[in-house]
Write an enzyme that holds these catalytic residues in place. Structure first.
Site, PDB file in Angstrom:
ATOM      1  N   CYS A  21      -8.155  12.971   7.776  1.00  0.00           N
ATOM      2  CA  CYS A  21      -7.783  13.191   6.492  1.00  0.00           C
ATOM      3  C   CYS A  21      -8.934  13.590   5.781  1.00  0.00           C
ATOM      4  O   CYS A  21      -8.486  14.212   4.782  1.00  0.00           O
ATOM      5  CB  CYS A  21      -7.158  11.709   5.862  1.00  0.00           C
ATOM      6  SG  CYS A  21      -8.343  10.647   5.881  1.00  0.00           S
ATOM      7  N   CYS A  47     -10.652   3.084   9.547  1.00  0.00           N
ATOM      8  CA  CYS A  47     -10.248   2.801   8.162  1.00  0.00           C
ATOM      9  C   CYS A  47      -9.211   1.794   8.117  1.00  0.00           C
ATOM     10  O   CYS A  47      -9.188   1.035   7.098  1.00  0.00           O
ATOM     11  CB  CYS A  47      -9.408   4.172   7.839  1.00  0.00           C
ATOM     12  SG  CYS A  47      -8.488   4.071   6.172  1.00  0.00           S
ATOM     13  N   ALA A  87       0.878  -1.139  -0.107  1.00  0.00           N
ATOM     14  CA  ALA A  87      -0.094   0.044   0.014  1.00  0.00           C
ATOM     15  C   ALA A  87       0.944   1.248   0.031  1.00  0.00           C
ATOM     16  O   ALA A  87       1.482   1.546   0.687  1.00  0.00           O
ATOM     17  CB  ALA A  87      -0.871   0.014   1.384  1.00  0.00           C
ATOM     18  N   LEU A  88       0.834   1.985  -1.019  1.00  0.00           N
ATOM     19  CA  LEU A  88       1.518   3.292  -1.201  1.00  0.00           C
ATOM     20  C   LEU A  88       0.659   4.582  -0.980  1.00  0.00           C
ATOM     21  O   LEU A  88       0.068   4.718  -2.079  1.00  0.00           O
ATOM     22  CB  LEU A  88       2.279   3.076  -2.637  1.00  0.00           C
ATOM     23  CG  LEU A  88       3.528   2.290  -2.700  1.00  0.00           C
ATOM     24  CD1 LEU A  88       3.736   2.173  -4.275  1.00  0.00           C
ATOM     25  CD2 LEU A  88       4.451   2.660  -1.680  1.00  0.00           C
ATOM     26  N   GLY A  94       3.384   8.779   1.000  1.00  0.00           N
ATOM     27  CA  GLY A  94       4.470   9.259   1.844  1.00  0.00           C
ATOM     28  C   GLY A  94       5.496   8.626   2.212  1.00  0.00           C
ATOM     29  O   GLY A  94       5.783   7.755   1.432  1.00  0.00           O
ATOM     30  N   VAL A  95       6.643   9.001   2.928  1.00  0.00           N
ATOM     31  CA  VAL A  95       7.605   8.392   3.186  1.00  0.00           C
ATOM     32  C   VAL A  95       7.658   7.129   3.793  1.00  0.00           C
ATOM     33  O   VAL A  95       8.163   5.983   3.370  1.00  0.00           O
ATOM     34  CB  VAL A  95       8.502   9.442   3.981  1.00  0.00           C
ATOM     35  CG1 VAL A  95       8.246   9.506   5.245  1.00  0.00           C
ATOM     36  CG2 VAL A  95      10.074   8.897   3.860  1.00  0.00           C
ATOM     37  N   ASP A  96       6.720   6.730   4.659  1.00  0.00           N
ATOM     38  CA  ASP A  96       6.730   5.626   5.417  1.00  0.00           C
ATOM     39  C   ASP A  96       6.466   4.572   4.372  1.00  0.00           C
ATOM     40  O   ASP A  96       7.233   3.395   4.365  1.00  0.00           O
ATOM     41  CB  ASP A  96       5.870   5.478   6.463  1.00  0.00           C
ATOM     42  CG  ASP A  96       6.088   6.818   7.641  1.00  0.00           C
ATOM     43  OD1 ASP A  96       7.078   7.029   7.704  1.00  0.00           O
ATOM     44  OD2 ASP A  96       5.116   7.355   8.424  1.00  0.00           O
ATOM     45  N   SER A  97       5.327   4.535   3.878  1.00  0.00           N
ATOM     46  CA  SER A  97       4.927   3.414   2.903  1.00  0.00           C
ATOM     47  C   SER A  97       5.843   3.260   1.805  1.00  0.00           C
ATOM     48  O   SER A  97       6.212   2.132   1.370  1.00  0.00           O
ATOM     49  CB  SER A  97       3.346   3.839   2.265  1.00  0.00           C
ATOM     50  OG  SER A  97       3.543   4.901   1.609  1.00  0.00           O
ATOM     51  N   MET A 142      -4.344   3.665  -2.701  1.00  0.00           N
ATOM     52  CA  MET A 142      -5.801   3.715  -2.583  1.00  0.00           C
ATOM     53  C   MET A 142      -6.329   5.029  -2.727  1.00  0.00           C
ATOM     54  O   MET A 142      -5.918   5.757  -1.962  1.00  0.00           O
ATOM     55  CB  MET A 142      -6.069   3.119  -1.098  1.00  0.00           C
ATOM     56  CG  MET A 142      -5.766   1.616  -1.204  1.00  0.00           C
ATOM     57  SD  MET A 142      -6.294   0.839   0.634  1.00  0.00           S
ATOM     58  CE  MET A 142      -4.743   1.661   1.341  1.00  0.00           C
TER      59      MET A 142
END
Length: 361
Positions: free
Chosen positions: A198, A101, A6-7, A10-13, A32
């Site tokens: 969000c 979510c 899952a992208l 952001g930097v984390d994903s 998503m």
């Protein structure tokens, strides 16, 4: 393994997907799309799911060298997260949309689609760890206590524990993740974190609720029923709130008042002294238990966490029956609202989660 990463953009994903690919997995990236109006869903570091985020996710996938797709899950997000958020406030509860979510979109809809397409696991950029235990995989806190996200992942359910990869579980800090992104040339190393809700990118939750629920004037009362003022909608108040009560003056003894509860049935907001916020018992429903080998009856090293980054509170006793759970706390907690999540830990391990339904002093 075939892994669906899952992208978010952001930097984390991005770093998590890169780590999964470098570990030798056959990785495919997916973004998503959760907003019906992506062009309006980011204000600086607020919000997510914008066109900018989709573009950043696509570029990260290209740099990592993995296929990339965009899945439109806006309808599912609207139904299971946004509509639920409004309905929960209308019912006098204080929901956590991030938990919702993760439960219904990221670890139900996404995981179901991944399985249907033949993927072995889903990879996300959450700061939590999957540990091989004697009875199977266990969910644990992430190495960085400041970024730990195990609280919002507790709802994934025991089956998903066997089908999820969390490459950032051992990340020592966000600074380390950003340095990894820079080292890998992912292009999002300095992108600000998204925060708050969000789908309310301007941060005006009251305005959002007003637009969906309108106004409905009612009474602000003391615990004995004395009318102290009026409100335009009980859903604009949450347990523990002190500012913006609209009653114009403190209590007769000069002490501030706090929201103790909202009563949808009578359209009232109850306010009172701070000590009335302290509770020692919590009843929860819709319990998700991740530890079949640990019933939680032994309270040694047993804690509950009541907010995403709240302090763990030791447990005096815990009982479970079906989908319900009751916990007596070893020390009192303050400002606990119905609708929030209560997550049970033994040390760093997540045992289970439930939705707070009632509290008692």
């Amino acid at each position: 393994m075939r892994v669906l990463a899952a992208l978010s953009g952001g930097v984390d994903s991005a770093v998590a997907a890169a780590k999964a690919a470098h570990a030798g997995h056959d990785v495919v990236g997916v973004h998503m799309a959760l907003s019906t109006q992506p062009q309006e869903c980011r204000i600086g570091s607020r919000g997510c799911c914008s066109i900018e985020d989709a573009g950043d996710a696509a570029r990260a996938a290209e740099i990592i060298g993995i296929p990339f797709y965009v899945w439109d899950l806006a309808s599912e997000f609207e139904q299971t997260v946004i509509t639920d958020f409004v309905e929960q406030y209308k019912a006098g509860r204080t929901p956590n949309p991030c938990v919702r979510c993760n439960e219904f979109v990221k670890f139900r809809e996404l995981a179901a689609r991944a399985r249907a397409l033949g993927f072995d696991a889903v990879c996300t950029g959450h700061y939590a760890a999957i540990v091989d235990g004697q009875s199977g995989p266990e969910l644990h806190r992430g190495a960085d206590p400041l970024k730990d996200q195990s609280y919002v992942l507790a709802v994934m359910g025991p089956e998903e524990l066997t089908r999820v990869i969390l490459p950032l579980g051992d990340a020592p800090s966000k600074a380390w993740v950003r340095s990894e992104a820079e080292r890998l040339g992912l292009g999002v190393s300095n992108k600000p974190d998204s925060y708050d809700i969000c789908f309310i990118p301007d941060g005006d939750t009251q305005g959002f609720l007003r637009a969906h629920l309108g106004a409905r004037q009612g009474e602000i009362v003391s615990p004995d029923g004395t009318v102290l003022g009026h409100h335009d909608g009980y859903w604009n108040y949450t347990v523990g709130q002190r500012k913006g009560l609209g009653i114009g003056a403190p209590a007769p003894d000069g002490r501030p008042r706090y929201v103790l509860e909202t009563r949808p049935q009578t359209n009232q907001v109850v306010v009172g002294a701070s000590e009335l916020l302290s509770i020692s018992r919590i009843d929860a429903t819709d319990v998700v238990w991740l530890a079949p080998d640990d019933e939680g009856s032994d309270v040694t090293d047993l804690f509950v966490q009541l907010r995403a980054h709240g302090s763990p509170i030791p447990v005096a006793s815990l009982t479970r029956a079906g989908s319900t759970m009751s916990v007596n706390l070893a020390r009192s907690a303050r400002g606990v609202a119905r609708g929030q999540s209560m997550v049970v830990y033994r040390g760093t391990r997540v045992l289970g989660e439930g939705t707070i339904n009632a509290t008692a002093h």
